[in-house]
Design a protein around this motif. Structure first.
Motif, PDB file in Angstrom:
ATOM      1  N   PRO A 509      40.489  42.826  54.015  1.00 24.05           N
ATOM      2  CA  PRO A 509      41.774  42.173  53.774  1.00 24.05           C
ATOM      3  C   PRO A 509      42.844  43.173  53.335  1.00 24.05           C
ATOM      4  CG  PRO A 509      40.324  41.808  51.908  1.00 24.05           C
ATOM      5  CD  PRO A 509      39.531  42.620  52.898  1.00 24.05           C
ATOM      6  N   SER A 510      44.052  42.883  53.784  1.00 23.58           N
ATOM      7  CA  SER A 510      45.216  43.643  53.342  1.00 23.58           C
ATOM      8  C   SER A 510      46.065  42.646  52.540  1.00 23.58           C
ATOM      9  CB  SER A 510      45.944  44.166  54.576  1.00 23.58           C
ATOM     10  OG  SER A 510      47.309  44.312  54.331  1.00 23.58           O
ATOM     11  N   ILE A 511      46.148  42.855  51.259  1.00 27.56           N
ATOM     12  CA  ILE A 511      46.699  41.830  50.365  1.00 27.56           C
ATOM     13  C   ILE A 511      47.990  42.288  49.701  1.00 27.56           C
ATOM     14  CG2 ILE A 511      46.151  40.392  48.335  1.00 27.56           C
ATOM     15  CD1 ILE A 511      43.331  40.390  49.233  1.00 27.56           C
ATOM     16  N   LEU A 512      48.904  41.346  49.568  1.00 29.74           N
ATOM     17  CA  LEU A 512      50.225  41.590  48.998  1.00 29.74           C
ATOM     18  C   LEU A 512      51.070  42.478  49.917  1.00 29.74           C
ATOM     19  CD1 LEU A 512      51.268  40.320  46.356  1.00 29.74           C
ATOM     20  CD2 LEU A 512      51.110  42.559  45.299  1.00 29.74           C
ATOM     21  N   ARG A 513      51.016  42.127  51.197  1.00 33.50           N
ATOM     22  CA  ARG A 513      51.836  42.871  52.164  1.00 33.50           C
ATOM     23  C   ARG A 513      53.310  42.803  51.772  1.00 33.50           C
ATOM     24  NH1 ARG A 513      49.205  41.956  58.195  1.00 33.50           N
ATOM     25  NH2 ARG A 513      47.640  43.593  57.888  1.00 33.50           N
ATOM     26  N   ASP A 514      53.999  43.898  52.054  1.00 33.19           N
ATOM     27  CA  ASP A 514      55.420  44.021  51.723  1.00 33.19           C
ATOM     28  C   ASP A 514      55.685  43.769  50.237  1.00 33.19           C
ATOM     29  OD1 ASP A 514      57.979  44.703  52.668  1.00 33.19           O
ATOM     30  OD2 ASP A 514      58.594  42.610  52.687  1.00 33.19           O
ATOM     31  N   PHE A 515      54.641  43.858  49.438  1.00 31.43           N
ATOM     32  CA  PHE A 515      54.727  43.550  48.002  1.00 31.43           C
ATOM     33  C   PHE A 515      55.408  42.187  47.839  1.00 31.43           C
ATOM     34  CE2 PHE A 515      55.878  44.359  43.472  1.00 31.43           C
ATOM     35  CZ  PHE A 515      54.606  44.662  43.041  1.00 31.43           C
ATOM     36  N   SER A 516      54.718  41.152  48.316  1.00 37.17           N
ATOM     37  CA  SER A 516      55.335  39.820  48.425  1.00 37.17           C
ATOM     38  C   SER A 516      55.617  39.148  47.087  1.00 37.17           C
ATOM     39  CB  SER A 516      54.457  38.916  49.296  1.00 37.17           C
ATOM     40  OG  SER A 516      53.193  38.739  48.689  1.00 37.17           O
ATOM     41  N   ALA A 517      55.096  39.678  45.993  1.00 39.35           N
ATOM     42  CA  ALA A 517      55.396  39.119  44.663  1.00 39.35           C
ATOM     43  C   ALA A 517      55.254  40.220  43.614  1.00 39.35           C
ATOM     44  CB  ALA A 517      54.435  37.970  44.344  1.00 39.35           C
ATOM     45  N   PRO A 518      56.071  40.180  42.569  1.00 42.09           N
ATOM     46  CA  PRO A 518      56.027  41.241  41.542  1.00 42.09           C
ATOM     47  C   PRO A 518      54.859  41.031  40.582  1.00 42.09           C
ATOM     48  CG  PRO A 518      57.742  39.664  40.992  1.00 42.09           C
ATOM     49  CD  PRO A 518      57.139  39.200  42.294  1.00 42.09           C
ATOM     50  N   VAL A 519      53.682  41.316  41.042  1.00 43.07           N
ATOM     51  CA  VAL A 519      52.465  41.107  40.249  1.00 43.07           C
ATOM     52  C   VAL A 519      51.631  42.378  40.236  1.00 43.07           C
ATOM     53  CG1 VAL A 519      52.423  38.658  40.910  1.00 43.07           C
ATOM     54  CG2 VAL A 519      51.062  40.325  42.225  1.00 43.07           C
ATOM     55  N   ILE A 520      50.702  42.422  39.286  1.00 46.24           N
ATOM     56  CA  ILE A 520      49.706  43.499  39.291  1.00 46.24           C
ATOM     57  C   ILE A 520      48.476  42.941  39.995  1.00 46.24           C
ATOM     58  CG2 ILE A 520      48.200  44.939  37.867  1.00 46.24           C
ATOM     59  CD1 ILE A 520      50.449  44.838  35.721  1.00 46.24           C
ATOM     60  N   LEU A 521      48.101  43.588  41.082  1.00 42.70           N
ATOM     61  CA  LEU A 521      46.991  43.095  41.889  1.00 42.70           C
ATOM     62  C   LEU A 521      45.710  43.736  41.402  1.00 42.70           C
ATOM     63  CD1 LEU A 521      46.502  41.302  44.396  1.00 42.70           C
ATOM     64  CD2 LEU A 521      46.580  43.406  45.758  1.00 42.70           C
ATOM     65  N   ASP A 522      44.736  42.886  41.146  1.00 48.62           N
ATOM     66  CA  ASP A 522      43.451  43.384  40.697  1.00 48.62           C
ATOM     67  C   ASP A 522      42.456  43.059  41.810  1.00 48.62           C
ATOM     68  OD1 ASP A 522      41.285  44.139  39.307  1.00 48.62           O
ATOM     69  OD2 ASP A 522      41.401  42.562  37.765  1.00 48.62           O
ATOM     70  N   HIS A 523      42.277  44.005  42.692  1.00 51.91           N
ATOM     71  CA  HIS A 523      41.454  43.789  43.879  1.00 51.91           C
ATOM     72  C   HIS A 523      40.423  44.901  43.947  1.00 51.91           C
ATOM     73  CE1 HIS A 523      41.237  43.583  48.575  1.00 51.91           C
ATOM     74  NE2 HIS A 523      40.201  43.003  48.005  1.00 51.91           N
ATOM     75  N   PRO A 524      39.225  44.626  43.435  1.00 46.47           N
ATOM     76  CA  PRO A 524      38.225  45.695  43.425  1.00 46.47           C
ATOM     77  C   PRO A 524      37.857  46.092  44.849  1.00 46.47           C
ATOM     78  CG  PRO A 524      37.474  43.735  42.209  1.00 46.47           C
ATOM     79  CD  PRO A 524      38.704  43.346  42.939  1.00 46.47           C
ATOM     80  N   GLN A 525      38.142  47.316  45.203  1.00 49.41           N
ATOM     81  CA  GLN A 525      37.799  47.842  46.532  1.00 49.41           C
ATOM     82  C   GLN A 525      37.283  49.256  46.311  1.00 49.41           C
ATOM     83  OE1 GLN A 525      41.488  47.534  48.874  1.00 49.41           O
ATOM     84  NE2 GLN A 525      40.363  46.430  50.446  1.00 49.41           N
ATOM     85  N   ASP A 526      36.294  49.635  47.093  1.00 45.40           N
ATOM     86  CA  ASP A 526      35.821  51.010  46.908  1.00 45.40           C
ATOM     87  C   ASP A 526      36.748  51.996  47.635  1.00 45.40           C
ATOM     88  OD1 ASP A 526      35.139  50.700  49.551  1.00 45.40           O
ATOM     89  OD2 ASP A 526      33.000  50.394  49.141  1.00 45.40           O
ATOM     90  N   ASP A 527      36.532  53.276  47.359  1.00 52.44           N
ATOM     91  CA  ASP A 527      37.395  54.315  47.939  1.00 52.44           C
ATOM     92  C   ASP A 527      37.441  54.198  49.467  1.00 52.44           C
ATOM     93  OD1 ASP A 527      37.673  55.163  45.376  1.00 52.44           O
ATOM     94  OD2 ASP A 527      36.680  57.103  45.631  1.00 52.44           O
ATOM     95  N   ALA A 528      36.283  53.864  50.069  1.00 50.88           N
ATOM     96  CA  ALA A 528      36.221  53.830  51.530  1.00 50.88           C
ATOM     97  C   ALA A 528      37.092  52.701  52.096  1.00 50.88           C
ATOM     98  CB  ALA A 528      34.773  53.663  51.986  1.00 50.88           C
ATOM     99  N   ALA A 529      37.063  51.528  51.450  1.00 50.27           N
ATOM    100  CA  ALA A 529      37.885  50.410  51.924  1.00 50.27           C
ATOM    101  C   ALA A 529      39.366  50.753  51.790  1.00 50.27           C
ATOM    102  CB  ALA A 529      37.553  49.144  51.143  1.00 50.27           C
ATOM    103  N   ARG A 530      39.729  51.390  50.689  1.00 50.23           N
ATOM    104  CA  ARG A 530      41.134  51.772  50.512  1.00 50.23           C
ATOM    105  C   ARG A 530      41.546  52.795  51.570  1.00 50.23           C
ATOM    106  NH1 ARG A 530      42.393  49.055  46.052  1.00 50.23           N
ATOM    107  NH2 ARG A 530      41.227  49.312  44.112  1.00 50.23           N
ATOM    108  N   ALA A 531      40.656  53.757  51.829  1.00 50.11           N
ATOM    109  CA  ALA A 531      40.967  54.770  52.840  1.00 50.11           C
ATOM    110  C   ALA A 531      41.115  54.102  54.208  1.00 50.11           C
ATOM    111  CB  ALA A 531      39.876  55.842  52.867  1.00 50.11           C
ATOM    112  N   PHE A 532      40.329  53.037  54.456  1.00 50.16           N
ATOM    113  CA  PHE A 532      40.403  52.304  55.729  1.00 50.16           C
ATOM    114  C   PHE A 532      41.773  51.629  55.880  1.00 50.16           C
ATOM    115  CE2 PHE A 532      39.753  48.595  58.421  1.00 50.16           C
ATOM    116  CZ  PHE A 532      39.022  49.107  59.484  1.00 50.16           C
ATOM    117  N   VAL A 533      42.206  50.947  54.831  1.00 52.40           N
ATOM    118  CA  VAL A 533      43.526  50.291  54.881  1.00 52.40           C
ATOM    119  C   VAL A 533      44.629  51.341  55.053  1.00 52.40           C
ATOM    120  CG1 VAL A 533      45.145  48.771  53.677  1.00 52.40           C
ATOM    121  CG2 VAL A 533      42.685  48.339  53.514  1.00 52.40           C
TER     122      VAL A 533
END
Ligand code: ARG
Ligand code: ZN
Length: 844
Positions: A509-533
């Protein structure tokens, strides 16, 4: 004395027309006023605000009054007023030359100018100085100056006088007057309906050659507001004046905008690309206020976000259209997090629409402006582009000429789109940055996202209710293709599930696209998933954000565990650096490491106590490791990005310079200043010069170059501000305080000038590890200067005091040291209302 939103009462009189005459003299200016009042309520006293005015005479319907104002204004009991309409006439004396607070009528560089927002008009004459009192203004300016300006259209002029009339009813905070020996850089604009408008950028003699960027930015703004919002300009003349002494950025006075000169004057030799971009944005911002702020204004100052949030949103859209939406969104989020999230996390947290204040100038904040703009963006996402356009049309037609509230604003969205915004309204009322947590679940071909929200307590608001949060989501397949395009999930409960069926494989998942809301996103993802996005996402913001989150994760581990940067991260950065299909400006942003202040907040949020020195060392090590990892690419990339030919201020040219200087900063970590010296020698723009200078200072060099720079630019205040600031921002942590103290003792440290004060004291406050030196020397130096500045310019002192707003993040020793300084400020005899409100809030 605290003012409360709940206490609002309409003013019991209407003002038909305001007639003012100014007889200018530096030490004793006379202001004559003639105002027709029409009572709206029987038995109401007449209250007029007035501060620091010497009352010469006052009359009602020609009869002299014997009254003595108190320090805030004057009251005439209903019993002493005629029963119907009456004419108020008064003459007062003020001393613009002695006005160092830069509010009301003051002098800057030999010229007269004004700043009346929020409550400065009461320092000019007795008046109901509140935004819901609107009237046409007729102004005569008399003075022995060649240029005499006020709001509206010029009626007539002669030697030593000029008559102005502004037909559009306006509140007093939009009043302006300028007089001086000024030169204009002029142009024309014909509106869509054929009105021919004279445009002038007024500056001091000698600065005419640095005005064209501002003028062209104004023309682009006028065109854009017609095309995108259908808004036309409504007078025959639009004047902008640049002044050197100004507390803020600029001011949208009707037909006569007044600007801090740093946001007007630009030439390749003196202004950086960031300056060019800011000038374009602020010119647009103030111009856009003509409709969102002036034609439709605020009922009271609690509604400040009504005009500021909307106008910031509009200027952000404009910059996106002029440049790059992706890059602009990332820049805006960086600023939002650095300033607004920081404010929301500390003792100064307040709602976008505050419910009380002591000094309204303390509420021109990142929360009102930047979070206020985010609220507009969320509304737009919730109702869609067409709904937004309909709502705005309704806003302009329904409320033109009125002083409005947030309730009016939300009502046009409800009426135009049929949506219920009752829950959304809580965004205006509840302070604090929501945390949104994401859980992923994949079972039997069904992907479930569980979103939950939590809004932490803030001062005065122990309990919070759930917000209406638009979360833009897209799903990527294992090959990097987009299997579900951007969808807005509306999170309204504390916890909610969103289900996606019919997927062939578990998506990323790609979450909070375009920073759709002024929130702190707590989305546990490992380094590999982040590198993928980072590698595959279709949304440029989340793509950048994945890299950012990865960098922060890596840096946090380096700080707390002393590890080395992860390979995934180094490879991800290398891919960004080498990918020349990406916009250079985007690459520059993606290569930028998280800031130290940001990391301190992140560690604090994770329940740790940040150590500024450790953060600084880890970040330095991170940059060095990255530079070494990329060392084969950097020199050739730096060389290939060299620009030839004449200077261009476009986004493309600036983006290439930004990437080149990012590469230079990396090279500078490992080459002992060699490339920086070469960069200095070849630099032809201020962008490149200041970048090279910063690098030289960081590698322990730069003495000769700083001297050369100072001798070349000694006559230029704006350029010298950069010279002061660069030495402090690039100083090593243990040298920052002594560098600041040394620079502050120079005769050209003209601390009464807000730009210079910020360039020196503000630069120290922004040097995280330098300001937070464990011995408290940074805190002490800043507090010493606040004590000195406060009696001269309370507004700028109060604003700078936010340097201390992060106290709760740090260890007990640092907290004690900061509290000691705040307590020392608080007991300073004669402390201003501005600064004492700030210290009281920070001490809790
Ligand atoms: N309305 C101006 C702007 O945002 C800001 C002026 C605020 N000035 C002040 N002293 N509070 O464009
Ligand atoms: Zn504004």
């Amino acid at each position: 004395q605290t003012i409360h939103l709940a206490d609002y009462r309409p003013y019991p009189f209407r003002l038909d027309e305001v007639d003012l005459t100014f007889r200018l003299a530096p030490g004793a200016t006379r202001v004559l006023s003639r105002i027709r009042f029409v009572p709206l309520e029987a038995g109401a006293d007449l209250w007029l605000d007035g501060e620091g005015l010497r009352l010469i005479s006052a009359r009602i319907d020609g009869t002299a009054l014997a009254i003595s104002p108190d320090s805030t204004g004057l009251r005439i009991p209903a019993t002493a007023l005629p029963s119907g309409p009456f004419l108020w006439e008064a003459e007062v004396e003020i001393a613009p030359q002695a006005n160092t607070a830069l509010e009301g009528l003051y002098m800057s560089g030999g010229m007269y100018c004004t700043q009346c927002e929020a409550e400065g008009f009461r320092k000019i004459t007795f008046y109901p100085d509140r935004p819901d009192v609107m009237a046409p203004f007729r102004v005569r300016v008399e003075g022995d100056m060649p240029v005499l300006l006020s709001n509206g259209n010029l009626l007539a002029e002669g030697p030593g006088w000029a008559d102005w009339f502004d037909p559009w009813p306006k509140p007093a905070y939009l009043f302006a007057l300028v007089a001086g020996d000024l030169r204009a850089h002029s142009g024309r604009f014909t509106t869509r309906s054929g009105r021919d408008v004279a445009l002038n950028i007024w500056v001091r003699p000698g600065d005419e050659g640095r005005c064209d960027w501002a003028l062209q930015s104004l023309i682009r703004s006028m065109e854009w507001d017609e095309q995108v919002y259908g808004r036309e300009y409504d007078l025959d003349i639009f004047n902008i004046v640049a002044v050197d002494d100004f507390n803020m950025g600029a001011m949208e006075n009707k037909g006569l905008n007044i600007f801090n000169s740093k946001l007007v004057l630009a030439s390749p030799e003196t202004a950086t690309d960031t300056d060019y971009e800011r000038i374009e944005a602020v010119i647009a911002h103030e111009y856009f206020h003509n409709w969102t702020g002036n034609r439709i204004t605020c009922r009271d100052w609690f509604q400040l976000c009504l005009k500021e949030g909307l106008t910031v949103y509009r200027d952000q859209q404009f910059t996106g259209d002029m440049r790059s939406h992706a890059v602009k969104r990332i820049e805006d989020v960086l600023v939002l997090r650095a300033r607004q999230f920081r404010e929301d996390a500390g003792p100064l947290a307040h709602p976008v629409r505050p419910e009380s204040f002591v000094e309204i100038n303390n509420f021109y904040t990142a929360t009102v402006y930047e979070k206020g703009a985010e609220l507009i963006g969320m509304l737009r996402r919730l109702v869609g582009n067409e709904g937004y356009a309909r709502a705005l049309d309704l806003y302009f037609s329904r409320h033109d000429g009125q002083a409005c509230t947030i309730e009016d604003w939300l009502k046009v969205f409800e009426d135009a789109t049929g949506r219920d915004l009752t829950q959304f309204k809580r965004w205006y009322e509840q302070a604090g940055t929501p945390r949104v947590s994401v859980r992923e679940d994949w079972r039997d071909g069904r992907f479930t996202l569980t979103l939950s929200q939590h809004l932490p307590a803030t001062p005065g608001q122990p309990e919070k209710r759930p917000l209406h949060i638009p979360v833009a989501v897209g799903l990527l397949g294992p090959n990097g293709d987009e299997v579900v395009p951007t969808t807005i999930l509306e999170l309204t409960e504390v916890e909610q599930q969103f289900v996606f069926d019919g997927l062939a494989a578990r998506p990323i998942p790609s979450i909070l696209r375009d920073f759709s809301a002024p929130v702190i996103l707590d989305h546990p993802q490992d380094d590999a998933a982040r590198a993928f996005v980072l590698a595959h996402d279709t949304d440029p913001f989340t793509r950048w954000e994945a890299g950012r989150a990865l960098s922060k994760q890596v840096l946090a581990r380096m700080i707390t565990e002393g590890t080395s940067p992860a390979a995934d991260w180094l490879d991800g950065m290398a891919r960004v650096l080498r990918d020349d299909t990406l916009d250079p400006a985007f690459r520059a942003l993606a290569l930028r490491l998280p800031g130290e202040d940001d990391m301190a907040q992140t560690l604090h949020d994770a329940g740790l106590v940040p150590d500024p020195d450790r953060i600084h060392r880890a970040r330095t090590r991170m940059a060095e490791t990255l530079a070494r990892h990329l060392s084969a690419d950097l020199p050739s990339l730096w060389a290939s990005l060299r620009q030839s030919g004449p200077f261009s201020p476009t986004a493309e040219a600036a983006g290439a310079r930004a990437l080149r200087n990012t590469v230079l900063a990396l090279l500078n970590r490992i080459d002992d200043g060699r490339h920086a010296a070469a960069a200095w020698a070849e630099a032809s723009t201020m962008t490149d010069r200041i970048a090279a200078l910063g690098c030289l200072i960081e590698s322990g060099r730069g003495t000769a170059e700083l001297a050369e720079f100072a001798s070349q630019w000694a006559h230029d205040r704006l350029v010298m501000d950069k010279w002061f600031a660069v030495q402090i921002s690039h100083a090593k942590p243990d040298l920052a305080v002594e560098t600041t103290a040394r620079l502050a003792s120079r005769p050209d440290f003209d601390w009464k000038n807000p730009n210079r004060f910020r360039a020196v004291i503000g630069a120290l406050a922004a040097n995280h590890a330098g300001f937070h030196q464990g011995d408290g020397s940074g805190y002490r130096l800043v507090a010493d200067w606040l004590i000195r500045l406060d009696p001269v310019n309370p507004q700028t002192a109060a604003r700078m005091s936010t340097a201390f707003e992060t106290l709760a993040r740090y260890d007990a020793d640092r907290q004690d040291l900061i509290r000691e300084e705040l307590a020392r400020l608080q007991v300073t005899p004669g402390l201003s209302r501005d600064l004492s409100e700030m210290t009281a809030r920070m001490l809790g």
